[in-house]
Structures are given as C-alpha cells and as structure tokens.
Design an enzyme around this catalytic site. Sequence first.
Site, short mmCIF file in Angstrom:
data_model
loop_
_atom_site.label_atom_id
_atom_site.label_comp_id
_atom_site.label_asym_id
_atom_site.label_seq_id
_atom_site.Cartn_x
_atom_site.Cartn_y
_atom_site.Cartn_z
N ASN A 9 -13.08 -52.03 37.25
CA ASN A 9 -12.06 -52.00 38.17
C ASN A 9 -12.14 -50.80 39.22
O ASN A 9 -11.07 -50.08 39.10
CB ASN A 9 -10.62 -52.06 37.22
CG ASN A 9 -9.27 -52.37 37.95
OD1 ASN A 9 -9.49 -52.57 39.28
ND2 ASN A 9 -8.14 -52.12 37.51
N ASP A 148 -17.03 -60.72 33.71
CA ASP A 148 -15.86 -61.33 33.49
C ASP A 148 -15.49 -62.56 34.01
O ASP A 148 -15.65 -62.91 35.16
CB ASP A 148 -14.92 -60.21 34.46
CG ASP A 148 -13.32 -60.74 34.57
OD1 ASP A 148 -12.94 -61.58 33.78
OD2 ASP A 148 -12.65 -59.82 35.39
N HIS A 245 -9.93 -53.13 31.62
CA HIS A 245 -10.72 -54.16 30.71
C HIS A 245 -11.61 -53.01 29.63
O HIS A 245 -11.81 -51.84 29.81
CB HIS A 245 -12.06 -54.65 31.36
CG HIS A 245 -11.55 -55.81 32.40
ND1 HIS A 245 -11.63 -57.34 32.07
CD2 HIS A 245 -10.93 -55.78 33.63
CE1 HIS A 245 -11.37 -57.82 33.12
NE2 HIS A 245 -10.68 -57.13 33.91
#
Length: 254
Positions: A9, A148, A245
Amino acid sequence: MKIISYNVNGIRSAMSKGFLNWLSSERPDVLCLQEIKASPEQVGVFELEEMGYHHFWHPAQKKGYSGVAIFSRLNPNHVEYGCGMKQYDDEGRVLRADFGDLSVISVYHPSGSSGDERQAFKMQWLVDFHEYIKNLEKKRPQLIISGDYNICHKPIDIHNPVSNANTSGFKPEEREWMENFIQSGFIDTFRYFNDQPHQYSWWSYRAAARVKNLGWRIDYNMATSNLKSRLSSAAILGNVIHSDHCPVAVELEV
C-alpha cells in the site's frame, strides 16, 4: 526457497514504517510486492542492493497508483514486464521472474469496490488473466503466482461472510472464479498447510479492525499442482505491520 507476497500500500509509506529493517531480518529469497505506488527513482534502491537484492519494477502509468515489483536475492534468468494486454499493463498488474524451470509472478488483481465500472473491469480482468495463465503454462508449467487477488475464496476467509455476501471481493461470481482457477490446477498454499479460521491478510483501517482481527484473506501464493511435492510450509505474517495488508509466505524445496 522462501517466497513472500506483500501488498505494501505504497512502498515509500512502508519504508517510513520500518519495511527495510523487516526485509533485512526476514531475508526472503523472492519478495513479490503489490501496490507499490512508485517507481524506483522515487524510492532510492541503495539499501536494497546493499542487502544483495536484485530489483525489478513495473509501476503503473498513473503516478501514485497500483504497480508491482519483485526483489530477489537470486538473479533471474529472465524478467517479463506485463501480460501483453495494454489496459492491464498500463496499471502495472503483472511482473514475472524466471528462475530456471520455476517462474514467480507478482500480481495485483483489480479491486471493484469503487463502483460498477471497476467491478466490470475486474470481472473482465479475471477472465483475461486466467486465459493468460493457461497460455503461459504451456511454456512455463511451474508457476508460483503471488499477490493480492482481492477475493476471499470461502466463508472461512472473511470475518463476516453473511453481511458481505454481495460485497466486491466476496461476490458469488468472484468466488466461483477463484474456485475454477484452483480447480484448473493450482494449490492455495496457505490452505494446503492450514485449515484454521480467523486467518486474514487484510484489515480495514476503520473501527480498529486489525486489533479485533476483523479481516479478509485476499493475498495468496498459488502454486501449480506439479509443485506439490516441493511445498514445505506456508504462513501469514500477521504481526508485520507496514500496510493494511500483511505479508504471506511460502517455502519450497529446491
């Protein structure tokens, strides 16, 4: 060989939270990153190289958005940038590194949570990505596809399956795609070793979700079935916090 997948991220944000110290301690052989949101010249790579990592980046055309990377202590024989479909390659969604007969892919599946248009984009991506993988397997049959996936496969993979039954990431059609993908010849390596509930890799920043472990398992290391005998362990590294995450790991015998 230890392979870790990690949606950071924003790599610069993760680095400001101790990411490089973690990497130096963990020392995976291959690290697949998603949502890097930067290009290497924006980051500075001296520390990575000092640690002995080769690094390969496939950022999105749009600044500060999406993008994947692979950091590797092993020097790959070949690196393939993108999947050959412009609409996805412009968003930096696929990067592949070949190590002898084994290929490792860092993939960032689109999210559909922003609305119908992106959900439709995601569903088309899923069709196209699976076709791309089927074609790739003909020449590179041993694959680890790390990333992801933005999909929880089963109710055990999400803390509130009933209320999220029609939420992007847990829609029936997304879960059906995931089931079909696995049935086509892939192993969800974490579930191969661990069938326990409450195992998640992403938590909302809202409502102290991570503290309460109200999460979703949307990050996977998928292995082609022909690698089954080489799998030695898999884990979710839930205590590593540089992102919403956490990293997910798999180890293979070489």
